[in-house]
Design a protein around this motif. Structure first.
Motif, PDB file in Angstrom:
ATOM      1  N   GLY A   9      21.595  52.585  14.603  1.00 29.80           N
ATOM      2  CA  GLY A   9      20.593  51.970  13.634  1.00 29.80           C
ATOM      3  C   GLY A   9      20.478  52.975  12.360  1.00 29.80           C
ATOM      4  N   GLU A  10      20.446  54.157  12.476  1.00 32.26           N
ATOM      5  CA  GLU A  10      20.647  54.798  11.269  1.00 32.26           C
ATOM      6  C   GLU A  10      21.620  54.340  10.209  1.00 32.26           C
ATOM      7  OE1 GLU A  10      19.012  58.920  12.704  1.00 32.26           O
ATOM      8  OE2 GLU A  10      21.031  58.958  12.742  1.00 32.26           O
ATOM      9  N   ILE A  11      22.678  54.227  10.754  1.00 29.54           N
ATOM     10  CA  ILE A  11      23.853  53.822   9.708  1.00 29.54           C
ATOM     11  C   ILE A  11      23.576  52.581   9.175  1.00 29.54           C
ATOM     12  CG2 ILE A  11      26.284  52.950  10.103  1.00 29.54           C
ATOM     13  CD1 ILE A  11      26.889  55.590  11.523  1.00 29.54           C
ATOM     14  N   ALA A  12      23.050  51.686   9.890  1.00 26.94           N
ATOM     15  CA  ALA A  12      22.394  50.383   9.003  1.00 26.94           C
ATOM     16  C   ALA A  12      21.200  50.538   8.601  1.00 26.94           C
ATOM     17  CB  ALA A  12      22.209  49.391  10.035  1.00 26.94           C
ATOM     18  N   ALA A  13      20.208  51.212   8.673  1.00 20.43           N
ATOM     19  CA  ALA A  13      18.792  51.246   8.320  1.00 20.43           C
ATOM     20  C   ALA A  13      18.702  51.684   7.003  1.00 20.43           C
ATOM     21  CB  ALA A  13      17.776  51.673   9.275  1.00 20.43           C
ATOM     22  N   LEU A  14      19.433  53.079   6.933  1.00 16.25           N
ATOM     23  CA  LEU A  14      19.236  53.799   5.565  1.00 16.25           C
ATOM     24  C   LEU A  14      19.876  53.142   4.333  1.00 16.25           C
ATOM     25  CD1 LEU A  14      17.962  56.254   4.532  1.00 16.25           C
ATOM     26  CD2 LEU A  14      19.895  57.617   4.896  1.00 16.25           C
ATOM     27  N   PRO A  15      21.135  52.611   4.464  1.00 13.31           N
ATOM     28  CA  PRO A  15      21.541  51.869   3.408  1.00 13.31           C
ATOM     29  C   PRO A  15      20.886  50.733   3.054  1.00 13.31           C
ATOM     30  CG  PRO A  15      23.467  52.241   4.975  1.00 13.31           C
ATOM     31  CD  PRO A  15      22.188  52.811   5.677  1.00 13.31           C
ATOM     32  N   LEU A  16      20.203  50.033   3.989  1.00 10.87           N
ATOM     33  CA  LEU A  16      19.347  48.744   3.777  1.00 10.87           C
ATOM     34  C   LEU A  16      17.782  49.187   3.048  1.00 10.87           C
ATOM     35  CD1 LEU A  16      19.817  46.697   7.096  1.00 10.87           C
ATOM     36  CD2 LEU A  16      20.718  46.135   4.836  1.00 10.87           C
ATOM     37  N   ALA A  17      17.572  50.519   3.640  1.00 14.31           N
ATOM     38  CA  ALA A  17      16.426  51.007   2.796  1.00 14.31           C
ATOM     39  C   ALA A  17      16.684  51.151   1.135  1.00 14.31           C
ATOM     40  CB  ALA A  17      15.950  52.410   3.421  1.00 14.31           C
ATOM     41  N   PHE A  18      17.987  51.191   0.775  1.00 12.89           N
ATOM     42  CA  PHE A  18      18.496  51.421  -0.651  1.00 12.89           C
ATOM     43  C   PHE A  18      19.104  50.253  -1.226  1.00 12.89           C
ATOM     44  CE2 PHE A  18      19.241  56.029   0.765  1.00 12.89           C
ATOM     45  CZ  PHE A  18      17.725  56.427   0.175  1.00 12.89           C
ATOM     46  N   GLY A  19      18.748  49.209  -0.181  1.00 12.78           N
ATOM     47  CA  GLY A  19      19.272  47.876  -0.899  1.00 12.78           C
ATOM     48  C   GLY A  19      20.844  47.539  -0.937  1.00 12.78           C
ATOM     49  N   GLN A  20      21.442  48.328   0.151  1.00 10.06           N
ATOM     50  CA  GLN A  20      22.792  48.168   0.199  1.00 10.06           C
ATOM     51  C   GLN A  20      23.600  47.434   1.513  1.00 10.06           C
ATOM     52  OE1 GLN A  20      24.977  49.387  -2.184  1.00 10.06           O
ATOM     53  NE2 GLN A  20      23.660  49.999  -3.414  1.00 10.06           N
TER      54      GLN A  20
ATOM     55  N   ASN B  23      13.461  50.486  -0.308  1.00  6.93           N
ATOM     56  CA  ASN B  23      12.611  49.427   0.641  1.00  6.93           C
ATOM     57  C   ASN B  23      11.890  50.158   1.631  1.00  6.93           C
ATOM     58  OD1 ASN B  23      12.145  47.558   2.749  1.00  6.93           O
ATOM     59  ND2 ASN B  23      12.997  46.098   1.804  1.00  6.93           N
ATOM     60  N   LEU B  24      10.505  50.054   1.541  1.00 10.84           N
ATOM     61  CA  LEU B  24       9.456  50.985   2.432  1.00 10.84           C
ATOM     62  C   LEU B  24       9.852  50.386   3.763  1.00 10.84           C
ATOM     63  CD1 LEU B  24       6.732  51.783   0.090  1.00 10.84           C
ATOM     64  CD2 LEU B  24       8.679  53.282   0.633  1.00 10.84           C
ATOM     65  N   LEU B  25       9.953  49.105   3.925  1.00  9.97           N
ATOM     66  CA  LEU B  25      10.060  48.986   5.367  1.00  9.97           C
ATOM     67  C   LEU B  25      11.141  49.344   6.126  1.00  9.97           C
ATOM     68  CD1 LEU B  25       8.713  46.785   7.574  1.00  9.97           C
ATOM     69  CD2 LEU B  25      10.025  45.061   6.649  1.00  9.97           C
ATOM     70  N   TRP B  26      12.473  49.003   5.398  1.00 13.00           N
ATOM     71  CA  TRP B  26      13.495  49.735   6.007  1.00 13.00           C
ATOM     72  C   TRP B  26      13.436  51.392   6.047  1.00 13.00           C
ATOM     73  CZ3 TRP B  26      16.670  47.377   9.025  1.00 13.00           C
ATOM     74  CH2 TRP B  26      16.945  46.148   8.742  1.00 13.00           C
ATOM     75  N   LEU B  27      12.712  51.930   5.304  1.00 17.40           N
ATOM     76  CA  LEU B  27      12.620  53.333   5.359  1.00 17.40           C
ATOM     77  C   LEU B  27      11.577  53.557   6.596  1.00 17.40           C
ATOM     78  CD1 LEU B  27      13.026  56.071   4.148  1.00 17.40           C
ATOM     79  CD2 LEU B  27      11.106  55.700   2.551  1.00 17.40           C
ATOM     80  N   ALA B  28      10.608  52.872   6.885  1.00 10.12           N
ATOM     81  CA  ALA B  28       9.989  52.972   8.032  1.00 10.12           C
ATOM     82  C   ALA B  28      10.700  52.836   9.234  1.00 10.12           C
ATOM     83  CB  ALA B  28       8.705  51.851   7.943  1.00 10.12           C
ATOM     84  N   ALA B  29      11.553  51.923   9.424  1.00 10.51           N
ATOM     85  CA  ALA B  29      12.518  51.638  10.614  1.00 10.51           C
ATOM     86  C   ALA B  29      13.417  53.029  10.617  1.00 10.51           C
ATOM     87  CB  ALA B  29      13.409  50.438  10.327  1.00 10.51           C
ATOM     88  N   PHE B  30      14.051  53.540   9.571  1.00  8.37           N
ATOM     89  CA  PHE B  30      14.730  54.763   9.439  1.00  8.37           C
ATOM     90  C   PHE B  30      13.814  55.836  10.139  1.00  8.37           C
ATOM     91  CE2 PHE B  30      16.623  58.632   7.912  1.00  8.37           C
ATOM     92  CZ  PHE B  30      18.011  58.396   8.265  1.00  8.37           C
ATOM     93  N   GLY B  31      12.440  55.740   9.606  1.00  9.26           N
ATOM     94  CA  GLY B  31      11.573  57.057  10.198  1.00  9.26           C
ATOM     95  C   GLY B  31      11.260  56.786  11.750  1.00  9.26           C
ATOM     96  N   VAL B  32      11.032  55.540  12.257  1.00 10.10           N
ATOM     97  CA  VAL B  32      11.155  55.353  13.634  1.00 10.10           C
ATOM     98  C   VAL B  32      12.353  55.792  14.321  1.00 10.10           C
ATOM     99  CG1 VAL B  32      11.030  53.518  15.321  1.00 10.10           C
ATOM    100  CG2 VAL B  32       9.559  53.555  13.604  1.00 10.10           C
ATOM    101  N   LEU B  33      13.407  55.730  13.817  1.00 12.38           N
ATOM    102  CA  LEU B  33      14.785  55.964  14.390  1.00 12.38           C
ATOM    103  C   LEU B  33      14.860  57.553  14.501  1.00 12.38           C
ATOM    104  CD1 LEU B  33      17.065  53.442  12.539  1.00 12.38           C
ATOM    105  CD2 LEU B  33      16.697  53.885  15.344  1.00 12.38           C
ATOM    106  N   GLN B  34      14.176  58.102  13.402  1.00 12.57           N
ATOM    107  CA  GLN B  34      14.157  59.585  13.541  1.00 12.57           C
ATOM    108  C   GLN B  34      13.392  60.020  14.577  1.00 12.57           C
ATOM    109  OE1 GLN B  34      16.426  61.200  11.078  1.00 12.57           O
ATOM    110  NE2 GLN B  34      16.726  59.169  11.255  1.00 12.57           N
TER     111      GLN B  34
END
Length: 161
Positions: A122-133, A66-77
């Motif tokens: 945020g990372e612990i939530a966003a990355l799994p959400l980026a993978f639909g988990q 999911n590119l939206l959640w991946l973008a959120a993870f990117g902001v967190l980086q």
């Protein structure tokens, strides 16, 4: 599938590099007279983070992204880098106190007492959400919250001395 593997590889290499940097910083801080506070909780933090990453490799190595959640993870980086730069050689994975040193009040520490923990949560939530988990994200967010509660209490005690 390739994107999932690339993302997981990036995060794995990032975490390993950070552990090496933290170990180097820890040695340097201890050599300057630092002492560790509340080391008994540290294995729990390591276990949560290792289980999170290992678990993601199991459930998400071939997941659509999911590119939206991946973008959120990117902001967190970006925020993670801001924290690391603000702490510089004082960044470590342990709670270390160097007698006589002032608290860092620059960068994100102007706005939050514990910005690194906010980023990690945020990372612990966003990355799994980026993978639909979403269940994976929820479980590890709760477990991380329990461990962070203990850590933040110990760190606040240490920093107030």
């Amino acid at each position: 599938m390739i994107l999932s593997i690339l993302i997981l590889s990036f995060v794995t290499l990032q975490r390993l590099a950070e552990l090496l940097w933290a170990r180097r910083n820890t040695r340097a801080l201890l050599a300057r007279g630092a002492y560790e506070v509340a080391p008994e909780h540290y294995p729990h933090i390591v276990a949560v983070h290792a289980a999170w990453l290992f678990g993601l490799w199991i459930v998400a190595w071939n997941a659509p992204v999911n590119l939206l959640w991946l973008a959120a993870f990117g902001v967190l980086q970006g925020l993670r880098i801001w924290v690391l730069v603000a702490l510089g050689p004082r960044w470590t994975t342990r709670i270390l106190v160097v007698p006589g040193e002032k608290l860092v009040r620059s960068g994100p520490y102007r706005y939050l007492s514990h910005p690194n923990y906010a980023v990690v949560a945020g990372e612990i939530a966003a990355l799994p959400l980026a993978f639909g988990q979403p269940l994976f994200a929820l479980v590890f967010t709760v477990v991380n919250g329990v461990v962070l509660y203990t850590r933040i209490k110990a760190e606040n005690r240490a920093l107030s001395q």
